[in-house]
Motif scaffolding. Structure first.
Motif, PDB file in Angstrom:
ATOM      1  N   GLY A  61     116.763 -32.999 -44.643  1.00 45.99           N
ATOM      2  CA  GLY A  61     115.539 -33.691 -45.054  1.00 45.99           C
ATOM      3  C   GLY A  61     114.821 -34.322 -43.877  1.00 45.99           C
ATOM      4  N   ARG A  62     113.509 -34.094 -43.829  1.00 47.46           N
ATOM      5  CA  ARG A  62     112.697 -34.599 -42.714  1.00 47.46           C
ATOM      6  C   ARG A  62     112.026 -35.934 -43.025  1.00 47.46           C
ATOM      7  NH1 ARG A  62     115.579 -31.008 -40.004  1.00 47.46           N
ATOM      8  NH2 ARG A  62     114.516 -29.125 -39.343  1.00 47.46           N
ATOM      9  N   GLY A  63     112.378 -36.528 -44.168  1.00 45.87           N
ATOM     10  CA  GLY A  63     111.746 -37.797 -44.552  1.00 45.87           C
ATOM     11  C   GLY A  63     112.372 -39.005 -43.881  1.00 45.87           C
ATOM     12  N   LYS A  72     121.406 -31.235 -51.674  1.00 50.52           N
ATOM     13  CA  LYS A  72     120.670 -32.117 -52.592  1.00 50.52           C
ATOM     14  C   LYS A  72     120.197 -31.327 -53.810  1.00 50.52           C
ATOM     15  CE  LYS A  72     117.582 -35.556 -51.224  1.00 50.52           C
ATOM     16  NZ  LYS A  72     116.273 -36.111 -50.835  1.00 50.52           N
ATOM     17  N   ASN A  89     107.381 -36.020 -51.403  1.00 53.88           N
ATOM     18  CA  ASN A  89     107.024 -37.324 -50.837  1.00 53.88           C
ATOM     19  C   ASN A  89     106.013 -37.148 -49.704  1.00 53.88           C
ATOM     20  OD1 ASN A  89     106.977 -39.914 -49.803  1.00 53.88           O
ATOM     21  ND2 ASN A  89     109.191 -40.230 -50.032  1.00 53.88           N
ATOM     22  N   ASP A  91     103.917 -39.745 -48.907  1.00 48.74           N
ATOM     23  CA  ASP A  91     103.418 -41.122 -48.767  1.00 48.74           C
ATOM     24  C   ASP A  91     103.195 -41.481 -47.290  1.00 48.74           C
ATOM     25  OD1 ASP A  91     102.696 -43.511 -50.282  1.00 48.74           O
ATOM     26  OD2 ASP A  91     104.260 -44.468 -49.094  1.00 48.74           O
ATOM     27  N   SER A  93     103.915 -43.515 -44.734  1.00 52.10           N
ATOM     28  CA  SER A  93     103.364 -44.796 -44.291  1.00 52.10           C
ATOM     29  C   SER A  93     104.172 -45.433 -43.167  1.00 52.10           C
ATOM     30  CB  SER A  93     103.315 -45.771 -45.468  1.00 52.10           C
ATOM     31  OG  SER A  93     102.621 -45.205 -46.542  1.00 52.10           O
ATOM     32  N   ILE A 178     106.079 -49.230 -49.561  1.00 54.91           N
ATOM     33  CA  ILE A 178     107.314 -49.163 -50.345  1.00 54.91           C
ATOM     34  C   ILE A 178     107.301 -47.971 -51.310  1.00 54.91           C
ATOM     35  CG2 ILE A 178     106.580 -50.727 -52.218  1.00 54.91           C
ATOM     36  CD1 ILE A 178     110.068 -50.437 -50.520  1.00 54.91           C
ATOM     37  N   GLU A 182     112.102 -43.419 -52.532  1.00 53.77           N
ATOM     38  CA  GLU A 182     112.043 -42.408 -53.594  1.00 53.77           C
ATOM     39  C   GLU A 182     111.975 -42.964 -55.020  1.00 53.77           C
ATOM     40  OE1 GLU A 182     115.308 -40.020 -52.315  1.00 53.77           O
ATOM     41  OE2 GLU A 182     116.795 -41.228 -53.364  1.00 53.77           O
ATOM     42  N   ILE A 215     113.748 -35.454 -54.841  1.00 55.83           N
ATOM     43  CA  ILE A 215     112.619 -35.883 -54.003  1.00 55.83           C
ATOM     44  C   ILE A 215     112.797 -35.279 -52.623  1.00 55.83           C
ATOM     45  CG2 ILE A 215     111.384 -37.853 -52.971  1.00 55.83           C
ATOM     46  CD1 ILE A 215     113.586 -38.521 -55.863  1.00 55.83           C
ATOM     47  N   ASN A 216     111.776 -34.616 -52.150  1.00 58.45           N
ATOM     48  CA  ASN A 216     111.811 -34.058 -50.796  1.00 58.45           C
ATOM     49  C   ASN A 216     110.523 -34.380 -50.041  1.00 58.45           C
ATOM     50  OD1 ASN A 216     113.740 -31.317 -51.886  1.00 58.45           O
ATOM     51  ND2 ASN A 216     114.308 -32.625 -50.184  1.00 58.45           N
ATOM     52  N   ASN A 217     110.677 -34.491 -48.753  1.00 65.95           N
ATOM     53  CA  ASN A 217     109.555 -34.759 -47.860  1.00 65.95           C
ATOM     54  C   ASN A 217     108.671 -33.503 -47.688  1.00 65.95           C
ATOM     55  OD1 ASN A 217     109.032 -34.358 -44.581  1.00 65.95           O
ATOM     56  ND2 ASN A 217     108.407 -36.340 -45.382  1.00 65.95           N
ATOM     57  N   CYS A 400     116.892 -51.601 -51.429  1.00 59.62           N
ATOM     58  CA  CYS A 400     116.537 -50.467 -50.564  1.00 59.62           C
ATOM     59  C   CYS A 400     116.650 -50.905 -49.108  1.00 59.62           C
ATOM     60  CB  CYS A 400     115.140 -49.930 -50.899  1.00 59.62           C
ATOM     61  SG  CYS A 400     113.783 -50.768 -50.059  1.00 59.62           S
ATOM     62  N   VAL A 401     116.363 -49.984 -48.181  1.00 55.77           N
ATOM     63  CA  VAL A 401     116.604 -50.307 -46.768  1.00 55.77           C
ATOM     64  C   VAL A 401     115.370 -50.840 -46.036  1.00 55.77           C
ATOM     65  CG1 VAL A 401     118.566 -48.741 -46.518  1.00 55.77           C
ATOM     66  CG2 VAL A 401     116.253 -47.900 -46.046  1.00 55.77           C
TER      67      VAL A 401
HETATM   68  C1  LIG Z   1     110.837 -48.164 -47.452  1.00 56.68           C
HETATM   69  C2  LIG Z   1     110.982 -46.680 -47.396  1.00 56.68           C
HETATM   70  C3  LIG Z   1     109.873 -45.870 -47.171  1.00 56.68           C
HETATM   71  C4  LIG Z   1     109.995 -44.490 -47.136  1.00 56.68           C
HETATM   72  N1  LIG Z   1     108.879 -43.736 -46.900  1.00 56.68           N
HETATM   73  C5  LIG Z   1     108.989 -42.384 -46.896  1.00 56.68           C
HETATM   74  C6  LIG Z   1     107.830 -41.574 -46.715  1.00 56.68           C
HETATM   75  O1  LIG Z   1     106.711 -42.068 -46.534  1.00 56.68           O
HETATM   76  N2  LIG Z   1     107.989 -40.231 -46.736  1.00 56.68           N
HETATM   77  C7  LIG Z   1     109.223 -39.643 -46.936  1.00 56.68           C
HETATM   78  O2  LIG Z   1     109.321 -38.426 -47.000  1.00 56.68           O
HETATM   79  N3  LIG Z   1     110.325 -40.390 -47.102  1.00 56.68           N
HETATM   80  C8  LIG Z   1     110.230 -41.728 -47.102  1.00 56.68           C
HETATM   81  N4  LIG Z   1     111.355 -42.482 -47.331  1.00 56.68           N
HETATM   82  C9  LIG Z   1     112.631 -41.763 -47.607  1.00 56.68           C
HETATM   83  C10 LIG Z   1     112.666 -41.343 -49.086  1.00 56.68           C
HETATM   84  O3  LIG Z   1     113.203 -42.412 -49.839  1.00 56.68           O
HETATM   85  C11 LIG Z   1     113.513 -40.086 -49.318  1.00 56.68           C
HETATM   86  O4  LIG Z   1     114.752 -40.273 -48.723  1.00 56.68           O
HETATM   87  C12 LIG Z   1     112.893 -38.813 -48.777  1.00 56.68           C
HETATM   88  O5  LIG Z   1     111.593 -38.624 -49.244  1.00 56.68           O
HETATM   89  C13 LIG Z   1     113.764 -37.637 -49.180  1.00 56.68           C
HETATM   90  O6  LIG Z   1     113.235 -36.432 -48.709  1.00 56.68           O
HETATM   91  P1  LIG Z   1     114.038 -35.501 -47.699  1.00 56.68           P
HETATM   92  O7  LIG Z   1     115.431 -35.359 -48.216  1.00 56.68           O
HETATM   93  O8  LIG Z   1     113.287 -34.220 -47.703  1.00 56.68           O
HETATM   94  O9  LIG Z   1     113.996 -36.187 -46.371  1.00 56.68           O
HETATM   95  C14 LIG Z   1     111.266 -43.885 -47.343  1.00 56.68           C
HETATM   96  C15 LIG Z   1     112.389 -44.702 -47.572  1.00 56.68           C
HETATM   97  C16 LIG Z   1     112.248 -46.072 -47.592  1.00 56.68           C
HETATM   98  C17 LIG Z   1     113.467 -46.908 -47.832  1.00 56.68           C
END
Ligand SMILES: Cc1cc2nc3c(=O)[nH]c(=O)nc-3n(C[C@H](O)[C@H](O)[C@H](O)COP(=O)(O)O)c2cc1C
Ligand code: SF4
Length: 438
Positions: A61-63, A72, A89, A91, A93, A178, A182, A215-217, A400-401
């Motif tokens: 995952g690149r998120g 996953k 995802n 978002d 930010s 926030i 996910e 949920i994936n990035n 959350c973190v």
């Molecule tokens: C406060 C916070 C903000 C986050 N913002 C993003 C975001 O903007 N984009 C994203 O892909 N993951 C974000 N994440 C991670 C996601 O919760 C999630 O792990 C991710 O989207 C999973 O996708 P992946 O498995 O493809 O990486 C964030 C996590 C936290 C705790």
């Protein structure tokens, strides 16, 4: 922003190959470039077979967290009789990170194709792409591309004539960091306040609308069509020979005090020092790089000495005392005040805390107040212990973190640049007027 830049010969452009090419945004332009062949192939496969190819590729995952994508997907119980969902995802930010925006702006159909394949592979008929509210241009581009793909029968009931239903919908966020977390993202799609949920239950069991969800990035899903087209082995060989745990290419957003900012795509295992100096041009105006935050603002700050010998993959960044995170690389040169930069990050987290957890709500606010007091020249020697004690209370104790993310730059910054804080407290140094970064 300096993007799209002229590609650097040392880049390996897979996801970014068509960045800057206006024609690639349209359905016809995308098909001319091989678009939707992977989806056609996927719709003729068993979902578990797609999961296996993605597992074999080593895609993570690149998120931010780097969790293995195929694994996953395999948590979704196929044939359980329940509707499943995929959330993409978008978002984005995290301060320093701006790669997903470019994927959506230039290659919207690549993302739609990745979403459709991902949805089908987890037994979902619907995927929601949750786009950051401020991303007005990517939102328009994605909505237009979805409409085009729907009108052409690529997504929807009987997707590409397969008899299978795969829908992709765009959902606009409302501008809160926030909501990238996910479970906050899922609450936001449901029309609720974007607060993270307590886990378990994990999304694969009870996610969007209480139903199994993955949920994936954006970048993760966009890599999937390439993996199906060119094979897991092709993807997997883009790695350090001695580290098969990080595979493929990675988009790095580079900003701050850097001569050539922008998004760069390199293979896992690229040398970080050469990347910053040769590919991105080093610090501008003859200055020196002092510190780097390689993975978006939530990962530990490292010194130039640590960065210079680091390797750009998940394990390489851990070996350099930091993390790959979302690969939003913030470069800080020797004209900057580290206390001021760290105070600014703390203010961001204090502003974005959803305030459910006491440690986060109070901790981010106190941290910001103390750091801003130090920057203003009113710090005391006791502030170090207070900051570290608050950071300890904020780490590993919340829903959350985000809370941990605020503590991370404080602790790593104090470990490496304590002398700058001390100089402000004892008033031995007057810093140059800082140039703001990030
Ligand atoms: C406060 C916070 C903000 C986050 N913002 C993003 C975001 O903007 N984009 C994203 O892909 N993951 C974000 N994440 C991670 C996601 O919760 C999630 O792990 C991710 O989207 C999973 O996708 P992946 O498995 O493809 O990486 C964030 C996590 C936290 C705790
Ligand atoms: S850690 Fe902060 S942002 Fe995350 S749930 Fe708790 S209060 Fe909200």
């Amino acid at each position: 922003m300096g993007y799209p830049h002229t590609p650097h010969p040392r880049e390996t452009r897979v996801l970014s190959e068509h960045f800057g090419v206006a024609e690639a945004r349209s359905l016809d332009g995308w098909k001319k470039r091989g678009g939707y062949q992977a989806l056609q192939q996927a719709l003729g496969m068993e979902p578990t077979a797609i999961q296996q190819v993605v597992k074999d590729s080593g895609l993570r995952g690149r998120g931010g967290a780097g969790f293995p994508t195929g694994l996953k997907w395999s948590f979704m119980k196929l044939g359980d009789g329940k509707p499943h969902y995929l959330c993409c995802n978008a978002d984005e930010s995290e301060p320093g990170t701006f790669k997903d925006r470019e994927i959506m702006r230039w290659t919207p159909h690549a993302l739609i194709e990745g979403c459709a394949i991902g949805a089908y592979a987890i037994g979902a008929e619907n995927c929601y792409i949750y786009i950051r509210g401020e991303f007005t241009e990517p939102l328009d581009v994605m909505e237009r591309a979805c409409a085009e793909a729907r009108a052409a029968g690529i997504i929807g009931p009987n997707a590409m004539g397969s008899g299978k239903t795969v829908n992709v919908w765009v959902h606009k966020g409302a501008g809160a960091y926030i909501c990238g977390e996910e479970t906050a993202l899922m609450n936001s799609i449901e029309g609720k306040r974007g607060n993270p949920r307590i886990k378990p239950p994990f999304p694969a069991v009870a996610g969007l609308f209480g139903l199994p969800t993955t949920i994936n990035n954006v970048e993760t899903l966009t890599a999937v069509p390439h993996i199906l087209n060119r094979g897991a082995a092709w993807y997997k060989q883009m790695a350090r020979p001695d580290n098969p745990k990080s595979t493929g290419t990675k988009l790095w957003s580079v900003c701050g005090n850097i001569a050539r900012p922008g998004n760069y795509e390199v293979q896992m295992g690229f040398p970080f020092g050469e990347f910053l100096q040769d590919v991105c041009g080093g610090a501008p105006h003859g200055r020196k790089i002092k510190a780097v935050i390689p993975g978006g603002s939530s990962v530990p700050i490292i010194t130039w000495e640590e960065a210079e010998s680091a390797v750009m993959d998940y394990e390489g960044m851990v070996a350099a005392n930091t993390m790959l995170g979302s690969a939003g690389c913030i470069v800080i040169d020797d004209a900057q005040s580290m206390p001021r930069q760290i105070a600014r990050l703390a203010r961001f987290y204090a502003h974005e805390s959803c305030a459910q957890c006491t440690q986060c709500r109070e901790g981010t606010a106190w941290t910001t107040k103390i750091l801003e007091r130090i920057v203003a020249g009113d710090g005391t020697a006791e502030d170090f212990d207070t900051l570290l004690s608050i950071a300890d209370n904020m780490t590993g104790k919340t829903i959350c973190v985000l809370s941990d993310s605020c503590a991370t730059p404080v602790v790593s910054g104090l470990q490496r640049f304590r002398h700058e804080f001390e100089a402000l407290i004892t008033r031995t140094t007057v810093h140059a007027v800082p140039v703001l970064v990030g």
